[in-house]
Design a protein around this motif. Structure first.
Motif, PDB file in Angstrom:
ATOM      1  N   THR A 159       0.810  -1.223   0.000  1.00 36.43           N
ATOM      2  CA  THR A 159       0.000   0.000   0.000  1.00 36.43           C
ATOM      3  C   THR A 159       0.845   1.275   0.000  1.00 36.43           C
ATOM      4  O   THR A 159       0.402   2.313  -0.471  1.00 36.43           O
ATOM      5  CB  THR A 159      -0.918   0.046   1.237  1.00 36.43           C
ATOM      6  OG1 THR A 159      -0.124  -0.319   2.367  1.00 36.43           O
ATOM      7  CG2 THR A 159      -2.080  -0.892   1.111  1.00 36.43           C
ATOM      8  N   GLY A 162       1.021   3.516  -3.231  1.00 35.08           N
ATOM      9  CA  GLY A 162      -0.033   4.465  -3.598  1.00 35.08           C
ATOM     10  C   GLY A 162       0.280   5.823  -2.969  1.00 35.08           C
ATOM     11  O   GLY A 162       0.220   6.881  -3.630  1.00 35.08           O
ATOM     12  N   ALA A 196      -2.960  11.938   3.966  1.00 32.25           N
ATOM     13  CA  ALA A 196      -3.969  10.887   3.819  1.00 32.25           C
ATOM     14  C   ALA A 196      -4.710  10.669   5.132  1.00 32.25           C
ATOM     15  O   ALA A 196      -5.892  10.337   5.147  1.00 32.25           O
ATOM     16  CB  ALA A 196      -3.301   9.595   3.355  1.00 32.25           C
ATOM     17  N   GLU A 200      -9.701  12.745   3.587  1.00 33.11           N
ATOM     18  CA  GLU A 200     -10.257  11.554   2.922  1.00 33.11           C
ATOM     19  C   GLU A 200     -10.015  11.563   1.413  1.00 33.11           C
ATOM     20  O   GLU A 200      -9.756  10.516   0.808  1.00 33.11           O
ATOM     21  CB  GLU A 200     -11.777  11.461   3.174  1.00 33.11           C
ATOM     22  CG  GLU A 200     -12.159  10.792   4.492  1.00 33.11           C
ATOM     23  CD  GLU A 200     -11.685   9.341   4.627  1.00 33.11           C
ATOM     24  OE1 GLU A 200     -11.829   8.569   3.645  1.00 33.11           O
ATOM     25  OE2 GLU A 200     -11.153   8.971   5.698  1.00 33.11           O
ATOM     26  N   LYS A 203      -6.596  10.520   0.672  1.00 34.60           N
ATOM     27  CA  LYS A 203      -6.470   9.085   0.951  1.00 34.60           C
ATOM     28  C   LYS A 203      -7.030   8.272  -0.222  1.00 34.60           C
ATOM     29  O   LYS A 203      -6.413   7.299  -0.675  1.00 34.60           O
ATOM     30  CB  LYS A 203      -7.247   8.768   2.236  1.00 34.60           C
ATOM     31  CG  LYS A 203      -6.974   7.400   2.796  1.00 34.60           C
ATOM     32  CD  LYS A 203      -7.609   7.294   4.177  1.00 34.60           C
ATOM     33  CE  LYS A 203      -7.600   5.865   4.663  1.00 34.60           C
ATOM     34  NZ  LYS A 203      -8.353   5.753   5.920  1.00 34.60           N
ATOM     35  N   ASP A 204      -8.214   8.708  -0.723  1.00 36.98           N
ATOM     36  CA  ASP A 204      -8.821   7.992  -1.855  1.00 36.98           C
ATOM     37  C   ASP A 204      -7.919   8.080  -3.084  1.00 36.98           C
ATOM     38  O   ASP A 204      -7.799   7.122  -3.850  1.00 36.98           O
ATOM     39  CB  ASP A 204     -10.199   8.580  -2.183  1.00 36.98           C
ATOM     40  CG  ASP A 204     -11.216   8.232  -1.094  1.00 36.98           C
ATOM     41  OD1 ASP A 204     -10.915   7.294  -0.295  1.00 36.98           O
ATOM     42  OD2 ASP A 204     -12.267   8.893  -1.011  1.00 36.98           O
ATOM     43  N   CYS A 206      -4.698   8.325  -3.126  1.00 39.94           N
ATOM     44  CA  CYS A 206      -3.573   7.396  -2.924  1.00 39.94           C
ATOM     45  C   CYS A 206      -4.013   5.989  -3.283  1.00 39.94           C
ATOM     46  O   CYS A 206      -3.292   5.245  -3.962  1.00 39.94           O
ATOM     47  CB  CYS A 206      -3.092   7.414  -1.473  1.00 39.94           C
ATOM     48  SG  CYS A 206      -2.310   8.961  -0.989  1.00 39.94           S
ATOM     49  N   ARG A 207      -5.192   5.637  -2.810  1.00 37.33           N
ATOM     50  CA  ARG A 207      -5.688   4.280  -3.081  1.00 37.33           C
ATOM     51  C   ARG A 207      -5.877   4.075  -4.585  1.00 37.33           C
ATOM     52  O   ARG A 207      -5.564   3.009  -5.125  1.00 37.33           O
ATOM     53  CB  ARG A 207      -6.998   4.040  -2.325  1.00 37.33           C
ATOM     54  CG  ARG A 207      -7.115   2.590  -1.866  1.00 37.33           C
ATOM     55  CD  ARG A 207      -8.339   2.336  -1.003  1.00 37.33           C
ATOM     56  NE  ARG A 207      -8.224   2.891   0.333  1.00 37.33           N
ATOM     57  CZ  ARG A 207      -9.218   3.535   0.972  1.00 37.33           C
ATOM     58  NH1 ARG A 207     -10.388   3.746   0.365  1.00 37.33           N
ATOM     59  NH2 ARG A 207      -9.045   3.988   2.192  1.00 37.33           N
ATOM     60  N   LEU A 210      -2.672   3.342  -6.179  1.00 33.82           N
ATOM     61  CA  LEU A 210      -2.252   1.974  -5.876  1.00 33.82           C
ATOM     62  C   LEU A 210      -2.957   0.985  -6.801  1.00 33.82           C
ATOM     63  O   LEU A 210      -2.322   0.088  -7.381  1.00 33.82           O
ATOM     64  CB  LEU A 210      -2.569   1.638  -4.413  1.00 33.82           C
ATOM     65  CG  LEU A 210      -2.200   0.226  -3.979  1.00 33.82           C
ATOM     66  CD1 LEU A 210      -0.680   0.050  -3.955  1.00 33.82           C
ATOM     67  CD2 LEU A 210      -2.770  -0.092  -2.585  1.00 33.82           C
ATOM     68  N   VAL A 211      -4.273   1.186  -6.969  1.00 35.21           N
ATOM     69  CA  VAL A 211      -5.033   0.277  -7.837  1.00 35.21           C
ATOM     70  C   VAL A 211      -4.500   0.351  -9.263  1.00 35.21           C
ATOM     71  O   VAL A 211      -4.298  -0.676  -9.925  1.00 35.21           O
ATOM     72  CB  VAL A 211      -6.548   0.609  -7.778  1.00 35.21           C
ATOM     73  CG1 VAL A 211      -7.330  -0.174  -8.826  1.00 35.21           C
ATOM     74  CG2 VAL A 211      -7.086   0.325  -6.379  1.00 35.21           C
ATOM     75  N   ASP A 297     -10.290  -8.488   1.548  1.00 35.03           N
ATOM     76  CA  ASP A 297     -10.423  -7.594   0.377  1.00 35.03           C
ATOM     77  C   ASP A 297      -9.839  -8.247  -0.882  1.00 35.03           C
ATOM     78  O   ASP A 297      -9.724  -7.602  -1.927  1.00 35.03           O
ATOM     79  CB  ASP A 297      -9.748  -6.242   0.647  1.00 35.03           C
ATOM     80  CG  ASP A 297      -8.227  -6.356   0.815  1.00 35.03           C
ATOM     81  OD1 ASP A 297      -7.676  -7.476   0.641  1.00 35.03           O
ATOM     82  OD2 ASP A 297      -7.584  -5.332   1.119  1.00 35.03           O
TER      83      ASP A 297
END
Ligand code: ARG
Length: 556
Positions: A159, A162, A196, A200, A203-204, A206-207, A210-211, A297
């Motif tokens: 993680t 990200g 992050a 929020e 943070k999103d 960053c995610r 990562l995806v 997940d």
């Protein structure tokens, strides 16, 4: 040891037809019992239906009288070797390449997984232990004839990437991006992670990065690759200082494509079952709890990654064993997945975890909060600076300061059993007396200068004329003969400290020999015999220190 064979054959002669492969001779625990002992008559007495003392007496009768075999206590066999036997044994050892280290590992391959830091972060003082202990095991196994594959299992996936990618794009200046360093990566990670936490949307984002990375987005993959390359470049700068070299840098990411298949196989075998949305292997029967192999997940974890890694290593290298050097807090992790690997059928390979204890710095726990999370680079710079202060009075240069400073840091770790917690102290590491790297390096330099004065060369093969007369010569001689055994024991126990202890004891015996025995001023035959002992001591000390990754300058 040669004596093993001698005594074994005495057992065979006394009791024909029995198998005596287990017979071992060890140095006597107390000189009043002679020089060597063998306690194996006690082991076999029952099977032979004979009192152990009688067994020992029959064996003793078959041992050459020059070894003065005597029966003692309940059935011990004590041996006292003659001066001629010692001289011949020393000449034999001196004539062997590598100071007699046996090639036990010839034809065997081992993977050693060590150092293995997480990418995009600077190495700190906490990384010393895996690097230095693993590096010493690497050298020791190679010296024993093993083919070693030194693999750096970088933490290069997860993680954090990200957060890093987002941080890199938005928290760094153009200049920092153009001349990217690990320090800048660390900085942008800290900034991005803090954002992050507070925001929020960040943070999103960053995610989402990562995806994208996980799905193979070209830009993010290229960035990730760049982060890894820069990290490896920086790590290699540290490894060069520490004298460590890897054959491969296969980080966790290398096994990404292997993980789904491993999990599918665990399911097919009925080993992994669903539990609260996750996939787990129940190891309660072995009191090892439950190991998650796929998170709820859908992501994989450290266990899955190590299982995929062992599958790959076994299939590709067919190693006799794989050695993992990590801190002791990972013990449960290794016990769990070693057990799963055995259930999957990876039983031909010996899996070994070498756990090491915590390190504190100058009496204080190492933590970011204490502000003493010292960068490894800074520690090594400081080691060099302090060593320079010591050597410059003697005309020592920067190169010598590095050899002594880095050697001191390494030895201060390697002189302790890996399993124990240790404290790093400058005074102890750089002490010129006592069990320290500099003490042993000085001992080597001193023997070199003695040999130079005598017109001989401590690094070359010694003359081979040995004679052992006085008690201090004898103690040193017996100790020198134990060198190959000390290397074997260090490898068998996965403890470089066994070798360090041996070297320190040897240096102490040498020093008392040296104090008790005039050398250069002795008459020719004595002088030559004593120089022979000095030369062999020098070679053994150099070989042993080099196995620990410690350099041996000839002049200090
Ligand atoms: N990256 C891990 C850490 O920093 C060590 C990895 C050790 N090797 C392994 N195959 N698990 O603690």
């Amino acid at each position: 040891m040669k004596l093993d064979a001698t005594v074994r054959s005495a057992f065979e002669k006394a009791f024909p037809g029995e198998d005596f492969g287990f017979v071992r001779v060890t140095p006597a625990t107390d000189p009043k019992f002679g020089d060597y002992q063998c306690n194996d008559a006690l082991k076999i007495a029952k099977r032979l239906g004979m009192p152990p003392r009688e067994v020992a007496a029959k064996v003793a009768a078959n041992i050459d009288p020059s070894l003065k075999a005597e029966v003692a206590g309940p059935g011990f066999l004590n041996l006292t070797v003659s001066a001629a036997w010692l001289a011949a044994a020393l000449a034999d050892l001196a004539a062997k390449p590598g100071c007699g280290i046996p090639q036990n590992g010839a034809g065997k391959r081992v993977v050693i997984d060590y150092s293995s830091p997480n990418a995009a972060k600077q190495m700190h003082i906490g990384h010393i232990r895996s690097t230095v202990i693993g590096g010493a095991l690497d050298r020791i196994f190679r010296a024993l004839g093993y083919e070693v594959i030194a693999d750096n299992h970088l933490g290069d996936w997860g993680t954090q990437f990200g957060i890093l990618i987002k941080g890199y794009r938005e928290c760094l200046s153009d200049d920092e991006r153009a001349n990217l360093t690990v320090a800048a990566l660390e900085k942008c990670y800290v900034l991005s992670a803090a954002k992050a936490k507070a925001d929020e949307t960040w943070k999103d984002a960053c995610r989402a990065e990562l995806v994208k990375l996980q799905q193979g987005d070209a830009d993010n993959l290229a960035l990730w690759k760049r982060f890894i390359d820069i990290s490896i470049g920086e790590f290699e700068r540290m490894y060069a200082k520490l004298g460590v070299k890897f054959d491969t840098y296969r980080g966790e990411s290398y096994y990404n494509d292997v993980m789904p298949g491993v999990v599918a196989r665990l399911q097919e075998m009925g080993l992994a079952v669903e539990s609260e949305g996750a996939l787990v292997v129940n190891l309660e029967a072995e009191k090892l709890g439950v190991a998650i192999v796929r998170k709820s997940d859908g992501g994989y974890n450290y266990t899955t990654s190590d299982l995929a890694c062992v599958k790959t290593r076994v299939e590709e290298y067919v190693p006799e064993r794989i050695i993992y050097v990590t801190d002791a807090r990972q013990q449960l992790h290794f016990k769990q997945w070693f057990s799963i690997a055995a259930k999957m059928g990876y039983t031909d390979v010996k899996l070994v975890h070498v756990p090491f204890g915590l390190m504190s710095y100058q009496g204080k726990a190492i933590s970011t909060r204490e502000g003493n999370l010292i960068r490894l680079d800074d520690l090594l710079t400081e080691a060099k600076r302090r060593a320079l202060e010591i050597v410059q009075d003697r005309g020592g240069d920067e190169k010598l300061a590095e050899q002594i400073g880095y050697g001191a840091v390494k030895y201060s770790d390697l002189s302790h059993d890996p399993a124990t917690d240790i404290d790093f102290s400058w005074d102890k590491a750089l002490a010129l007396e006592g069990n320290s790297g500099p003490y042993l390096q000085y001992a080597y330099a001193r023997v070199c200068s003695l040999m130079a004065k005598a017109g001989a060369d401590a690094s070359g093969p010694s003359g081979g004329t040995f004679a052992v007369e006085t008690p201090s010569e004898k103690r040193l001689a017996l100790q020198l003969l134990e060198f190959p055994g000390a290397v074997v024991r260090a490898a068998e126990a996965y403890k470089p400290s066994v070798l360090a202890d041996y070297l320190f004891q040897t240096a102490q015996l040498y020093s008392s020999f040296y104090q008790n025995s005039p050398i250069l001023k002795s008459e020719a035959a004595v002088r030559e015999a004593r120089l022979g002992l000095c030369a062999l001591f020098g070679r053994i000390l150099r070989t042993g220190l080099n196995l620990l990754g410690i350099e041996t300058p000839q002049h200090i």
